[in-house]
Design a protein around this motif. Structure first.
Motif, PDB file in Angstrom:
ATOM      1  N   ALA A  38       0.799  -1.228   0.000  1.00 17.00           N
ATOM      2  CA  ALA A  38       0.000   0.000   0.000  1.00 17.00           C
ATOM      3  C   ALA A  38       0.826   1.269   0.000  1.00 17.00           C
ATOM      4  CB  ALA A  38      -0.953   0.010   1.209  1.00 17.00           C
ATOM      5  N   GLY A  39       2.138   1.177   0.273  1.00 16.70           N
ATOM      6  CA  GLY A  39       2.993   2.349   0.187  1.00 16.70           C
ATOM      7  C   GLY A  39       3.632   2.760   1.492  1.00 16.70           C
ATOM      8  N   ALA A  40       4.407   3.837   1.410  1.00 20.16           N
ATOM      9  CA  ALA A  40       5.130   4.401   2.550  1.00 20.16           C
ATOM     10  C   ALA A  40       4.774   5.867   2.686  1.00 20.16           C
ATOM     11  CB  ALA A  40       6.639   4.238   2.331  1.00 20.16           C
ATOM     12  N   TRP A  41       4.807   6.366   3.923  1.00 17.53           N
ATOM     13  CA  TRP A  41       4.404   7.745   4.187  1.00 17.53           C
ATOM     14  C   TRP A  41       5.315   8.417   5.195  1.00 17.53           C
ATOM     15  CZ3 TRP A  41       1.129   3.629   3.919  1.00 17.53           C
ATOM     16  CH2 TRP A  41       0.148   3.656   2.900  1.00 17.53           C
ATOM     17  N   ARG A  42       5.423   9.719   5.070  1.00 18.53           N
ATOM     18  CA  ARG A  42       6.111  10.569   6.037  1.00 18.53           C
ATOM     19  C   ARG A  42       5.098  11.590   6.537  1.00 18.53           C
ATOM     20  NH1 ARG A  42       8.815  15.553   6.708  1.00 18.53           N
ATOM     21  NH2 ARG A  42      10.881  15.391   7.677  1.00 18.53           N
ATOM     22  N   ASN A  43       4.706  11.474   7.807  1.00 19.31           N
ATOM     23  CA  ASN A  43       3.661  12.345   8.370  1.00 19.31           C
ATOM     24  C   ASN A  43       2.440  12.426   7.464  1.00 19.31           C
ATOM     25  OD1 ASN A  43       5.145  12.856  10.648  1.00 19.31           O
ATOM     26  ND2 ASN A  43       5.710  14.948  10.111  1.00 19.31           N
ATOM     27  N   GLY A  44       2.033  11.270   6.937  1.00 18.23           N
ATOM     28  CA  GLY A  44       0.824  11.195   6.136  1.00 18.23           C
ATOM     29  C   GLY A  44       0.977  11.522   4.669  1.00 18.23           C
ATOM     30  N   HIS A  45       2.167  11.920   4.246  1.00 15.34           N
ATOM     31  CA  HIS A  45       2.405  12.246   2.838  1.00 15.34           C
ATOM     32  C   HIS A  45       3.136  11.086   2.164  1.00 15.34           C
ATOM     33  CE1 HIS A  45       1.085  16.388   3.397  1.00 15.34           C
ATOM     34  NE2 HIS A  45       1.812  16.410   4.510  1.00 15.34           N
ATOM     35  N   ARG A  46       2.674  10.708   0.993  1.00  9.87           N
ATOM     36  CA  ARG A  46       3.257   9.560   0.287  1.00  9.87           C
ATOM     37  C   ARG A  46       4.751   9.767   0.061  1.00  9.87           C
ATOM     38  NH1 ARG A  46       0.511   5.363  -2.392  1.00  9.87           N
ATOM     39  NH2 ARG A  46       2.077   3.780  -2.919  1.00  9.87           N
ATOM     40  N   LEU A  47       5.515   8.714   0.305  1.00 15.26           N
ATOM     41  CA  LEU A  47       6.970   8.779   0.206  1.00 15.26           C
ATOM     42  C   LEU A  47       7.417   7.923  -0.972  1.00 15.26           C
ATOM     43  CD1 LEU A  47       9.514   9.852   1.674  1.00 15.26           C
ATOM     44  CD2 LEU A  47       9.477   7.784   3.079  1.00 15.26           C
ATOM     45  N   THR A  48       8.167   8.522  -1.900  1.00 15.43           N
ATOM     46  CA  THR A  48       8.700   7.804  -3.050  1.00 15.43           C
ATOM     47  C   THR A  48      10.194   8.045  -3.137  1.00 15.43           C
ATOM     48  OG1 THR A  48       6.619   8.050  -4.262  1.00 15.43           O
ATOM     49  CG2 THR A  48       8.580   7.478  -5.552  1.00 15.43           C
ATOM     50  N   ARG A  49      10.953   6.986  -3.185  1.00 17.72           N
ATOM     51  CA  ARG A  49      12.395   7.089  -3.243  1.00 17.72           C
ATOM     52  C   ARG A  49      12.825   7.727  -4.575  1.00 17.72           C
ATOM     53  NH1 ARG A  49      17.980   6.867  -1.637  1.00 17.72           N
ATOM     54  NH2 ARG A  49      18.733   7.485  -3.689  1.00 17.72           N
ATOM     55  N   PRO A  50      13.586   8.845  -4.542  1.00 18.91           N
ATOM     56  CA  PRO A  50      14.083   9.443  -5.787  1.00 18.91           C
ATOM     57  C   PRO A  50      15.171   8.572  -6.402  1.00 18.91           C
ATOM     58  CG  PRO A  50      14.968  10.617  -3.898  1.00 18.91           C
ATOM     59  CD  PRO A  50      13.963   9.639  -3.357  1.00 18.91           C
ATOM     60  N   PRO A  51      15.415   8.681  -7.715  1.00 18.86           N
ATOM     61  CA  PRO A  51      16.451   7.869  -8.366  1.00 18.86           C
ATOM     62  C   PRO A  51      17.838   8.160  -7.799  1.00 18.86           C
ATOM     63  CG  PRO A  51      15.011   8.901  -9.994  1.00 18.86           C
ATOM     64  CD  PRO A  51      14.691   9.536  -8.673  1.00 18.86           C
ATOM     65  N   ALA A  52      18.681   7.138  -7.779  1.00 17.09           N
ATOM     66  CA  ALA A  52      20.079   7.328  -7.387  1.00 17.09           C
ATOM     67  C   ALA A  52      20.832   7.989  -8.531  1.00 17.09           C
ATOM     68  CB  ALA A  52      20.717   5.984  -7.056  1.00 17.09           C
ATOM     69  N   PRO A  53      21.941   8.675  -8.253  1.00 17.78           N
ATOM     70  CA  PRO A  53      22.776   9.215  -9.336  1.00 17.78           C
ATOM     71  C   PRO A  53      23.206   8.111 -10.292  1.00 17.78           C
ATOM     72  CG  PRO A  53      23.442  10.131  -7.231  1.00 17.78           C
ATOM     73  CD  PRO A  53      22.458   9.034  -6.920  1.00 17.78           C
TER      74      PRO A  53
END
Length: 267
Positions: A133-148
């Motif tokens: 169902a996903g991950a959240w930070r203080n209720g806001h959806r968290l998506t890992r940004p791409p690595a360099p």
């Protein structure tokens, strides 16, 4: 999900935060050689255990309870559902007055982490994750940004304390291929969220106590990252004693390349 987050914040406010930078000598004890515990750990775990059982009456495998009775950890394999609790993750930081500590819990069903919570009191931030169902930070959806694009720009942490001397020598020599490598923040509840939000691109662990790694592994996975054993198998919480390593990374390609570099030949 919300009620467990509230329970962690309540226990933190009642038993942990009032003692931050206010511990007395008698409130810090050695529970095993080289391992310390505080009155805050024990009181917070008791509060969390009681309130989690009221929410879902299944066994609670807490770090401090297992320190007193290691057999309690068997519930991870013998019971259909188990709560995992780390009342103060980063106890050494907490004792030293450093803000890098967290209060954590996970729900494990049939050996798989299905929900997790990480409360960082010093930052007033709660990270949550639910399997599928996903991950959240203080209720806001968290998506890992791409690595360099290249390892030379990657930032990582290598926890080498529990590696044997030959492993440590090889791994530490191979970190030269990366842009920046640190020994970490001494708290999984700080390190995993840092990776999930893009502050780190990989973390290598060796000792993998379940209460330390179940919450963050699910958070990273649900944010789009990868948490896997060094043989590539997905992380699952296991009783203490499983010391076969864990590599966490921004994505599968980063995981594969990091493993090849860290564990490959020095030359």
């Amino acid at each position: 999900m919300d009620r467990v987050a509230e329970i962690l914040a309540e226990a933190s406010a009642e038993a942990v935060e009032p003692r931050f930078r206010a511990l007395t000598a008698g409130e810090v004890m050695e529970k095993a050689p080289g391992e310390v515990v505080t009155i805050a750990d024990r009181e917070a775990e008791a509060i969390i255990e009681r309130r989690l059982r009221e929410l879902l009456p299944v066994p609670v495998v807490g770090e401090e309870a297992v320190a007193a009775d290691p057999a309690l950890a068997r519930a991870l394999h013998s019971e259909p559902a188990v709560w995992l609790v780390d009342p103060v993750d980063g106890t050494s930081n907490f004792i030293a007055g450093r803000p890098d500590y967290a209060v954590m819990a996970s729900l494990v069903r049939s050996g798989q982490t299905v929900a997790s919570w990480i409360w960082q009191p010093s930052n007033a931030v709660c990270y949550t994750a639910e399997l599928g169902a996903g991950a959240w930070r203080n209720g806001h959806r968290l998506t890992r940004p791409p690595a360099p694009a290249t390892p030379a720009k990657w930032r990582g942490a290598v926890k080498s304390r529990f590696l044997n001397p030959e492993q440590r020598r090889r791994v530490e020599a191979n970190t030269a291929a990366f842009g920046e490598v640190s020994p970490g923040r001494h708290a999984a509840g700080i390190e995993y969220p840092e990776l999930a939000e893009g502050g780190l691109d990989f973390i290598l662990y060796w000792r993998t106590l379940p209460w330390d790694h179940a919450p963050g592994s699910l958070l990273v996975s649900e944010a789009g990252g990868v948490s896997a054993r060094l043989d590539g198998s997905p992380y699952r919480p296991e009783a203490p004693g499983c010391e076969n390593g864990l590599l966490v990374a921004a994505d599968r390609e980063t995981w594969e390349r990091t493993r090849a570099i860290l564990l490959g030949p020095e030359d």
